[in-house]
Design a protein around this motif. Structure first.
Motif, PDB file in Angstrom:
ATOM      1  N   ARG A 174      51.158  73.395  10.221  1.00 59.32           N
ATOM      2  CA  ARG A 174      51.566  72.045   9.894  1.00 59.32           C
ATOM      3  C   ARG A 174      52.903  72.438   8.332  1.00 59.32           C
ATOM      4  NH1 ARG A 174      46.373  70.612  10.506  1.00 59.32           N
ATOM      5  NH2 ARG A 174      45.674  71.313   8.003  1.00 59.32           N
ATOM      6  N   ARG A 182      56.319  71.298   9.343  1.00 52.94           N
ATOM      7  CA  ARG A 182      57.464  70.069   8.407  1.00 52.94           C
ATOM      8  C   ARG A 182      58.254  71.103   8.508  1.00 52.94           C
ATOM      9  NH1 ARG A 182      52.821  69.154   5.652  1.00 52.94           N
ATOM     10  NH2 ARG A 182      53.846  70.528   4.125  1.00 52.94           N
ATOM     11  N   LEU A 200      53.423  70.892  16.907  1.00 50.67           N
ATOM     12  CA  LEU A 200      52.776  71.800  16.316  1.00 50.67           C
ATOM     13  C   LEU A 200      51.434  71.624  17.512  1.00 50.67           C
ATOM     14  CD1 LEU A 200      50.113  73.329  15.643  1.00 50.67           C
ATOM     15  CD2 LEU A 200      49.210  71.847  13.836  1.00 50.67           C
TER      16      LEU A 200
END
Length: 207
Positions: A38, A42, A50
Motif C-alpha cells: 500500500r 501510494r 494493488l
C-alpha cells in the motif's frame, strides 16, 4: 537494510518500462506485505494498483464443505487456479478493465469485482503468502511476475504482530496464540522455504 526509497524506486522503474508489469510481494503471515504494498502504491499514485492474493480465499461455506475451515490460510484453502487466471488476464492487458476480488478480514470473506485494474495502469502490485511456491498450481504465479520481493522481518516481531492482529479481529489472547502456533506458523515454514525464488529479500522491516 533495504529502505522504502529503494523499494519505491524499483517499483517506479517497473512502472516506467513502457508496458504492463506485475510486481509480487511475498512473505509469511504478518510479514508486512500489505503495508509495504500500500505504501508503494501510494507513492506511485495512479501508476500502480494493488491486487492482493487474499481475494482468492475460498468462502467459509466451501471450507466447511471441504473440511478445511480449521486451517484457513493454508495453500489449499485458496482458489489458486483462479488467482493464476486473473494474473494472466492482467498481464495480457487487453482493452477492458479487469476486476479482482477483495478480502475483508472483518467478515473473513471476499467481495467479487471490488478492485478495478484499468488498462492504462502500467504496474500491478500483488501481495500474498504463496506467490513463490514451486508446487502447482501456485508454481505458475512466479512466471507471471516481472519482479518478486520476499519480506523477512524478525520472526519474534512478526509472530507478536500476528497474535495482536487475531486479537484485534475478535479472538481471545489464548485463541490467537493457539491459532498462530498451530496454523499460521505451519504455513510460515512452507512460505519461508520459497524465499530463494525472489529477486529481492528484504530482511527486517524497511525504513
Amino acid at each position: 537494510m533495504v529502505g522504502y526509497s529503494e523499494l519505491v524506486e524499483r517499483a517506479r522503474a517497473l512502472a516506467g518500462s513502457g508496458q504492463r508489469r506485475i510486481l509480487g510481494i511475498a512473505g509469511a503471515p504478518a510479514a508486512g506485505k500489505g503495508f509495504v504494498a500500500r505504501r508503494v502504491v501510494r507513492e506511485l499514485g495512479g501508476a500502480a494498483v494493488l491486487v492482493p492474493m487474499d481475494g482468492f480465499h475460498l468462502a467459509n461455506g466451501q471450507l466447511r464443505r471441504l473440511g478445511r475451515a480449521d486451517r484457513k490460510g493454508a495453500p489449499d484453502t485458496f482458489d489458486a487456479a483462479g488467482y493464476v487466471a486473473l494474473l494472466r488476464r492482467i498481464r495480457e492487458c487487453g482493452p477492458g478493465t479487469v476486476y479482482a476480488p477483495e478480502f475483508h478480514r472483518e467478515i473473513e470473506e471476499s467481495y467479487a469485482g471490488a478492485i478495478a485494474v484499468d488498462p492504462d495502469v502500467p504496474l500491478v502490485i500483488t501481495e500474498g503468502n504463496y506467490l513463490l511456491l514451486d508446487s502447482p498450481p501456485w508454481s505458475a504465479v512466479r512466471e507471471l511476475l516481472d519482479e518478486a520481493w520476499f519480506l523477512a522481518p524478525d520472526d519474534d516481531v512478526r509472530v507478536r504482530r500476528l497474535i495482536d492482529r487475531h486479537i484485534g479481529y475478535g479472538r481471545t489472547p489464548e485463541e490467537a496464540e493457539e491459532w498462530v502456533h498451530r496454523s499460521d506458523e505451519r504455513n510460515a515454514a512452507i512460505i519461508s522455504a520459497s524465499r530463494d525464488r525472489a529477486d529481492l529479500v528484504v530482511a527486517g522491516d524497511p525504513e
